[in-house]
Write a protein that holds these residues in place. Structure first.
Motif, PDB file in Angstrom:
ATOM      1  N   UNK A   7       0.845  -1.202   0.000  1.00  0.00           N
ATOM      2  CA  UNK A   7       0.000   0.000   0.000  1.00  0.00           C
ATOM      3  C   UNK A   7       0.876   1.246   0.000  1.00  0.00           C
ATOM      4  N   UNK A   8       0.446   2.250  -0.768  1.00  0.00           N
ATOM      5  CA  UNK A   8       1.167   3.523  -0.804  1.00  0.00           C
ATOM      6  C   UNK A   8       0.168   4.649  -1.050  1.00  0.00           C
ATOM      7  N   UNK A   9       0.247   5.699  -0.228  1.00  0.00           N
ATOM      8  CA  UNK A   9      -0.616   6.867  -0.410  1.00  0.00           C
ATOM      9  C   UNK A   9       0.151   7.920  -1.204  1.00  0.00           C
ATOM     10  N   UNK A  10      -0.448   8.373  -2.311  1.00  0.00           N
ATOM     11  CA  UNK A  10       0.190   9.351  -3.174  1.00  0.00           C
ATOM     12  C   UNK A  10      -0.887  10.221  -3.811  1.00  0.00           C
ATOM     13  N   UNK A  11      -0.711  11.558  -3.718  1.00  0.00           N
ATOM     14  CA  UNK A  11      -1.656  12.519  -4.318  1.00  0.00           C
ATOM     15  C   UNK A  11      -3.074  12.282  -3.828  1.00  0.00           C
ATOM     16  N   UNK A  12      -3.231  11.972  -2.535  1.00  0.00           N
ATOM     17  CA  UNK A  12      -4.554  11.784  -1.967  1.00  0.00           C
ATOM     18  C   UNK A  12      -5.217  10.474  -2.336  1.00  0.00           C
ATOM     19  N   UNK A  13      -4.493   9.554  -2.913  1.00  0.00           N
ATOM     20  CA  UNK A  13      -5.085   8.288  -3.358  1.00  0.00           C
ATOM     21  C   UNK A  13      -4.243   7.136  -2.823  1.00  0.00           C
TER      22      UNK A  13
END
Length: 596
Positions: A7-13
């Motif tokens: 899992x990775x959070x990037x640009x609010x997604x």
């Protein structure tokens, strides 16, 4: 192995990336994950702006198309209906593991030598569509990576390797008939290949061809000897492989001081060493011209007539001399003073009849040869003491002494044996005694000659230290023979037709050219590794087919090579090599259910 989600959070997604991971047990009953394959991202979001697609080959339409992958538990949004595919992640399968890294290394070296340019124009496809060029590539890779018979390649090796994937060929490439037929197409290009490789090694490594090292070896056959009166090169002769029970051929090889082969020739198995030199003098002059070259050879190859012919041609030579010549000149050399050629190397110079005899004394060689002689003699002495205590029968004693003689080598000549007379037939089962003493005279002679060599040359103006260095480089020819017989397993030969016997040796020569190219690259960039060690590291990189069923009855297939570990990444970085990008996946046609 199992499928792992990252899992990775990037640009609010939130992004979900998937990979194949292997559990490894380490000390302390702990386990760690080893990253094996990276598969990429699968769409989770319903927002159109965040839709991610991949390029895949559609086997039903026979074309590339864009696909947006979604997990089976998520609905495909309306804006992605045309390209969306639901993948059943929990039902993945790993199929057809095959060795990829060593095959890719071979292809990389093949391209560096520009052998594709040389062979493509000479090996055209057959009328049936067989690519003889690809057959040659696969056969040479097999000879370099895991050598064996053509039958083994056809039945086993090709299907366990990724050569078919790298060449974009199917299993029919390794048809046993095609493997043999390809051999019939090679020999006519031998001379052209010699000239081509000479130019490539000059470009790649700046190799010079002013000094040529010449030596011979033999290789034997696991086949019946030829019928009496029938011509051919399979003959009984002096076997350097210690297989006098087998027919053989003799291989003469010329290499540079760096080990790069310049030419070779296959001769009858009963060819005498001293008869081979005129052929190669003519061969090299015909192909490369009459440039000033220094020929370096061991004793036993040139005769007085050969040296006279070389002087007449203007050729330069440096040769070892037979032991009898040292005995003849020993008194004249004894009165000459030693001159320091370089640290730990002393020489005596004796001009005679237009040649210069160089008597070399190397402290390093003295120490090495003396320790070898002492070790062998100590072992022999201990073994003879054991036999004295055992008191074997006469027949058994002769067998044990014969075995000890083979093991002790030259040290056996330093011992005098006193054997009993052969007993009568009725007394053969009785135990016998024997005696032995050390021959101090022979030990003194051996000690006086250890680490000392008598060389002969017409290079009268050359530094003696450089002459000694030239002579030591003969070890490169011996190393080439060891590689060809060891790593490339040229022996034994099973072929019956003479043309295919020579083609088999030619294929081994071609594999050795790849081998020596890789050896010199490792020498420059990774000097701590041998070719075989580096090849084993790359061979650990596997190619796998990862199958994911889709909800509509199709199957998404990723063909992926495993990710390199830390050692492999370091070696790739040292060589300045980059692994190719992973191939795009393909999606199969929907399966049609059989009628009930």
């Amino acid at each position: 192995m199992y499928l792992k989600c990252h899992h990775r959070f990037k640009d609010g997604k939130e992004h979900r990336y998937w990979s194949i991971v292997e559990k490894l047990r380490v000390s302390g009953e702990r386990t760690v994950d080893r990253h094996v394959l990276y598969l990429g991202e699968i769409n989770d979001s319903q927002r159109e702006a965040w839709l991610k697609t991949i390029e895949a080959f559609d086997e039903a339409r026979q074309e590339q198309r864009s696909l947006a992958l979604f997990p089976a538990d998520r609905e495909i949004p309306s804006h992605a209906r045309a390209v969306g595919v639901q993948v059943q992640l929990s039902k993945f399968q790993l199929k057809r593991p095959r060795q990829w890294g060593a095959c890719w290394t071979f292809c990389r070296l093949w391209e560096q030598l520009d052998l594709d340019e040389f062979w493509r124009e000479r090996l055209k496809d057959s009328r049936e569509g067989t690519s003889w060029y690809h057959v040659l590539m696969a056969s040479t890779a097999y000879r370099w990576i895991d050598p064996g018979s053509e039958w083994r390649m056809h039945r086993e090796w090709y299907h366990r390797s990724a050569m078919g994937d790298l060449l974009n060929e199917g299993p029919e490439l390794a048809s046993k008939d095609d493997l043999y037929r390809c051999l019939d197409l090679l020999l006519e290009h031998k001379e052209a290949l010699f000239g081509f490789l000479k130019e490539r090694w000059q470009d790649l490594f700046g190799v010079k061809f002013e000094v040529l090292l010449y030596d011979l070896t033999s290789t034997y056959f696991e086949s019946d000897p030829p019928f009496p009166g029938v011509g051919g090169k399979r003959r009984f002769g002096y076997s350097r492989d210690h297989r006098s029970d087998c027919v053989q051929v003799v291989i003469a090889l010329i290499v540079t001081p760096e080990g790069f082969p310049l030419a070779y020739e296959v001769m009858a198995g009963n060819t005498l060493d001293k008869t081979t030199l005129p052929l190669f003098l003519e061969k090299i002059e015909r192909q490369y011209g009459k440039a000033q070259r220094i020929w370096v050879m061991d004793r036993g190859i040139p005769t007085e007539a050969h040296l006279e012919e070389m002087r007449r041609r203007g050729a330069q030579y440096l040769v070892g001399t037979p032991k009898g010549r040292l005995t003849e000149l020993e008194q004249q050399l004894a009165v000459l003073p030693w001159k320091q050629a370089r640290e730990s190397v002393q020489v005596k110079l004796l001009p005679q009849q237009g040649d210069l005899y160089v008597f070399v004394q190397s402290q390093a060689r003295i120490g090495k040869e003396r320790s070898m002689r002492r070790r062998k003699l100590k072992w022999l002495w201990k073994r003879l003491k054991e036999l004295q205590r055992q008191r074997p029968t006469y027949k058994r004693l002769l067998m044990e002494i014969g075995a000890a003689k083979k093991e002790a080598g030259r040290a056996f000549r330093l011992v005098h044996l006193f054997l009993p007379d052969a007993p009568a037939k009725e007394k053969r089962s009785r135990r016998v005694d024997f005696g032995f003493t050390l021959s101090r005279t022979r030990v003194r002679i051996a000690r006086r000659r250890e680490g000392r060599y008598l060389l002969r040359t017409n290079l009268t103006a050359t530094d003696p230290a450089q002459l000694w260095q030239f002579y030591l480089q003969l070890a490169e020819v011996e190393a080439a023979f060891r590689d060809i017989k060891g790593d490339l397993a040229i022996r034994p030969i099973f072929h019956q037709k003479e043309s295919r016997i020579e083609a088999h040796i030619f294929l081994s020569f071609l594999a050795y050219c790849v081998h020596i190219t890789f050896k010199h690259q490792l020498k420059i960039h990774a000097p701590g590794l041998t070719v075989r060690q580096a090849l084993e590291k790359f061979a650990a990189i596997q190619l796998l087919d990862v199958h994911f069923p889709t909800t509509d009855g199709r199957e998404l297939i990723f063909v992926r090579h495993t990710e390199p570990d830390a050692d492999q990444q370091m070696l790739l970085a040292k060589l300045a090599w980059t692994l190719p990008p992973q191939a795009p996946p393909r999606i199969t046609a929907a399966k049609i259910a059989a009628p009930v």
